[in-house]
Design a protein around this motif. Structure first.
Motif, mmCIF file in Angstrom:
data_model
loop_
_atom_site.group_PDB
_atom_site.id
_atom_site.type_symbol
_atom_site.label_atom_id
_atom_site.label_comp_id
_atom_site.label_asym_id
_atom_site.label_seq_id
_atom_site.Cartn_x
_atom_site.Cartn_y
_atom_site.Cartn_z
ATOM 1 N N GLN A 1 -13.554 4.797 -10.345
ATOM 2 C CA GLN A 1 -13.549 4.121 -9.050
ATOM 3 C C GLN A 1 -14.953 3.742 -8.597
ATOM 4 O O GLN A 1 -15.141 2.711 -7.939
ATOM 5 N N GLN B 1 -8.865 -3.429 2.501
ATOM 6 C CA GLN B 1 -9.596 -3.446 3.771
ATOM 7 C C GLN B 1 -10.185 -4.821 4.048
ATOM 8 O O GLN B 1 -10.220 -5.276 5.191
ATOM 9 N N MET C 1 -16.579 2.464 -0.606
ATOM 10 C CA MET C 1 -15.654 3.191 -1.473
ATOM 11 C C MET C 1 -16.383 3.752 -2.687
ATOM 12 O O MET C 1 -16.005 4.810 -3.214
ATOM 13 N N PHE D 1 -1.141 4.728 3.818
ATOM 14 C CA PHE D 1 -1.632 5.755 2.901
ATOM 15 C C PHE D 1 -0.982 7.097 3.245
ATOM 16 O O PHE D 1 -0.506 7.822 2.360
ATOM 17 N N ILE E 1 -9.065 -0.336 -2.826
ATOM 18 C CA ILE E 1 -8.994 -0.004 -1.404
ATOM 19 C C ILE E 1 -9.876 -0.948 -0.589
ATOM 20 O O ILE E 1 -9.492 -1.422 0.480
ATOM 21 N N SER E 2 -11.060 -1.254 -1.109
ATOM 22 C CA SER E 2 -11.947 -2.173 -0.390
ATOM 23 C C SER E 2 -11.345 -3.570 -0.311
ATOM 24 O O SER E 2 -11.570 -4.293 0.667
ATOM 25 N N VAL F 1 0.840 -1.201 0.000
ATOM 26 C CA VAL F 1 0.000 0.000 0.000
ATOM 27 C C VAL F 1 0.876 1.252 0.000
ATOM 28 O O VAL F 1 0.601 2.224 -0.723
ATOM 29 N N GLU G 1 -14.868 -0.069 -7.513
ATOM 30 C CA GLU G 1 -14.765 -0.517 -6.125
ATOM 31 C C GLU G 1 -15.748 -1.631 -5.773
ATOM 32 O O GLU G 1 -15.350 -2.655 -5.216
#
Length: 430
Positions: free
Chosen positions: A62, A123, A370, A146, A119-120, A23, A66
């Protein structure tokens, strides 16, 4: 609601460390490009409204990506999704460097957004290997990656940018961003282990945004998604016009803007890596989230109120080199306050969603979160561009600050619903 009495997943520290590194590398590349985008676009003879469209195009990609990648990572695993999206990032950055017109640059940013919706997935990986009670802290550690990416990225971008060369002077940071995304993809291939088993291929595949109905029916998730929509609209509005605002008020260029975002990254990384998890454990995710919203809103107001010319440009002699302290040096300090608030948001929002969602739906719900952020990033810059050109340069910041008040109220209501659901299920409240 998740069953908090079920055995907690086993935390895998080496995997989390590798994910942190991936990341970080990826966000260094992202941080390299974002602060210089307004100036890169100006080198293509772009108008202010076209610059904000370029920001929105990335977020539009995005928005579709996402939920798709988050849902796909629930089915085929996190690792292949991370590999695909990082590779798309590398290709997108490389293509951007060769864009001859602003409209082609906008199209390329749309493609990069489609490939950047991971990003999801990150996570979801963290949620896979972290007990529920520790997720805010672990999400904060990923958030720190980040933030650290934004420490190194904007600063390095400011150093590599050579605006006196015109359009060519903005290409080297973009090439470096492409190389870093490729490096992160290599790290996924060789060093990251899969965190979940593949789903049954015969199982029915949910449709795009299939989690919307479930999210609307959940009193916690629905409210948290609304918080994401509101506060991200304010943040994206500020982000998209900040370079133009600073250029108009303080005659700043890409270097000063990049260094300002670097300071934001330092504060964000420290807060998420050291304090956010501890604050969430002591005061609860809800209170920390609401406080963060109000801190961010206050910083936007202070940024507007900061005097335009009371702070003359000076130089600070550090021995080995001279650091220019430019006019408007108070602005990065004000932005640091906003970074404290923003860094409280994402980890606690993600943790609240994961606590209210079954394990096999976390990727989809986090992806939907997201996507809500992407909707905000689509319309936030467009509205900011209209406010900037039509009403005045300060209005995007003032409207963004106003939005943080209802976001804080909704966050508190979401926390009440989460505690009520836990009490009903026989789980101790936070």
């Amino acid at each position: 609601m998740t069953d908090a009495t079920a055995p907690a997943p086993k935390a895998k520290a080496p995997a989390l460390a590798m994910l942190f590194l991936i990341v970080f590398i990826n966000l260094v590349g992202f941080g390299l490009v974002v602060p210089l985008l307004p100036f890169f676009a100006q080198s293509l003879d772009a108008e202010p409204w076209q610059i904000t469209v370029m920001f929105s195009a990335y977020s539009l990609g995005q928005f579709f990506a996402e939920p798709f990648w988050g849902r796909l990572s629930d089915r085929i695993g996190r690792k292949p999704v991370l590999l695909i999206t990082l590779s798309a990032n590398a290709v997108g950055y490389l293509a951007l460097a060769f864009a001859p017109t602003i409209w082609l640059a906008i199209a390329i940013r749309l493609f990069t957004g489609l490939g950047a919706g991971n990003i999801s997935t990150v996570q979801g990986y963290v949620a896979d290997v972290t007990p529920p009670a520790e997720r805010a802290g672990r999400m904060g550690m990923i958030g720190a990656a980040f933030g650290m990416g934004f420490i190194v990225g904007p600063g390095l971008g400011g150093i590599l940018t050579q605006p006196q060369l015109g359009h060519v002077g903005y290409l080297l940071p973009i090439f470096v961003a492409s190389a870093l995304a490729a490096l992160a993809a290599v790290g996924v291939v060789f060093f990251l282990r899969e965190s979940r088993a593949k789903a049954d291929p015969a199982a029915p595949r949910p449709a795009f945004l299939s989690g919307v109905h479930d999210a609307r029916a959940d009193p916690v998730v629905s409210r948290v998604l609304l918080v994401t929509l509101i506060y991200m609209a304010g943040f994206s509005a500020m982000e998209s016009v900040f370079g133009l605002w600073a250029e108009d008020r303080y005659a700043w260029g890409a270097r000063e803007v990049g260094l300002s975002f670097m300071i934001v990254g330092i504060v964000s990384a420290l807060n998420q890596g050291v304090f956010t998890g501890k604050l969430a454990k002591r005061f609860g995710e809800t209170r920390v989230l609401a406080t963060g919203m109000l801190l961010f809103g206050s910083s936007l107001v202070l940024q507007v109120l900061a005097p335009a010319a009371w702070f003359p440009a000076v130089s600070l002699d550090l021995g080995l080199f001279t650091l220019p302290v430019v006019q408007g040096w108070i602005i990065p300090i004000v932005m640091a306050l906003g970074a404290c608030g923003m860094s409280m948001a994402m980890p606690n929002i993600s943790a609240m969603i994961s606590r209210a969602t079954p394990p096999d739906r976390q990727g989809a719900m986090l992806g939907l979160n997201m996507a809500m952020g992407s909707i905000a990033r689509i319309f936030g810059p467009l509205v900011a561009g209209a406010l900037f050109s039509g009403l005045g340069h300060d209005w995007p910041f003032l409207i963004g600050a106003l939005l943080t008040v209802p976001a804080a109220v909704i966050a508190i209501n979401a926390g009440r619903q989460l505690r009520r659901g836990q009490t009903t299920a026989g789980v101790p409240a936070e």
